[in-house]
Write a protein that holds these residues in place. Structure first.
Motif, mmCIF file in Angstrom:
data_model
loop_
_atom_site.group_PDB
_atom_site.id
_atom_site.type_symbol
_atom_site.label_atom_id
_atom_site.label_comp_id
_atom_site.label_asym_id
_atom_site.label_seq_id
_atom_site.Cartn_x
_atom_site.Cartn_y
_atom_site.Cartn_z
ATOM 1 N N SER A 61 -7.466 5.786 3.595
ATOM 2 C CA SER A 61 -8.544 4.866 3.949
ATOM 3 C C SER A 61 -8.267 4.195 5.292
ATOM 4 N N HIS A 62 -9.233 4.283 6.209
ATOM 5 C CA HIS A 62 -9.045 3.701 7.536
ATOM 6 C C HIS A 62 -8.931 2.187 7.472
ATOM 7 N N ASN A 63 -7.906 1.686 8.126
ATOM 8 C CA ASN A 63 -7.711 0.252 8.317
ATOM 9 C C ASN A 63 -7.157 0.107 9.723
ATOM 10 N N ARG A 64 -7.929 -0.479 10.608
ATOM 11 C CA ARG A 64 -7.558 -0.567 12.023
ATOM 12 C C ARG A 64 -6.194 -1.208 12.235
ATOM 13 N N SER A 65 -5.861 -2.188 11.431
ATOM 14 C CA SER A 65 -4.561 -2.850 11.572
ATOM 15 C C SER A 65 -3.996 -3.205 10.202
ATOM 16 N N PRO A 66 -3.375 -2.199 9.541
ATOM 17 C CA PRO A 66 -2.722 -2.505 8.264
ATOM 18 C C PRO A 66 -1.703 -3.626 8.462
ATOM 19 N N ARG A 67 -1.619 -4.507 7.503
ATOM 20 C CA ARG A 67 -0.738 -5.675 7.626
ATOM 21 C C ARG A 67 0.728 -5.264 7.585
ATOM 22 N N PRO A 68 1.506 -5.617 8.611
ATOM 23 C CA PRO A 68 2.940 -5.314 8.600
ATOM 24 C C PRO A 68 3.631 -6.034 7.443
ATOM 25 N N GLY A 69 4.646 -5.418 6.909
ATOM 26 C CA GLY A 69 5.411 -6.022 5.830
ATOM 27 C C GLY A 69 4.771 -5.888 4.468
#
Length: 125
Positions: free
Chosen positions: A56-64
């Protein structure tokens, strides 16, 4: 009968690139493309003995934040040969604090999603 996993969802920046990677790793095919997502799975499709994976596209997956963890087992070769194959496909070793005594390898796919290569072989589907 209880519930079972039908699909796994993985947030990522480039669903098409990860679909190519995971299709090669798991011998899956693209089953569907819809609204920024690519669903891959076994040739027989959804509902078989293996879950499908929705990238699933997520422009900026959350780090951590763990977006998903997958364990894979070799089917037609030993763990060392499979490790070599996965590294050639673009996987890389990942350090999650393992001791070096584990029977599995922790790897990351091309976008850094961690997964493990287990030692035990399983029969192909």
């Amino acid at each position: 009968m209880a519930c079972r996993i039908g699909e796994l969802v993985l947030e990522c920046r480039d669903p098409e690139a990860l679909a190519r990677f995971w299709c090669e790793v798991l011998d899956f095919v693209v089953l569907d493309r819809e609204e920024g997502a690519v669903e891959i799975g076994p040739r027989e499709g959804f509902g078989g003995p293996q879950p499908t994976i929705v990238l699933s596209h997520n422009r900026s997956p959350r780090p951590g934040r763990s977006r998903l963890h997958i364990d894979v087992s070799p089917t037609d070769r030993d763990q060392d040969a499979e490790l070599e194959r996965l590294l050639k496909l673009g996987a890389r070793p990942a350090d999650v604090g393992q001791t070096g005594e584990e029977s599995w390898h922790v790897l990351a796919d091309p976008e850094g999603n961690e997964f493990c290569l287990l030692r035990s072989r399983i029969a192909p589907v």
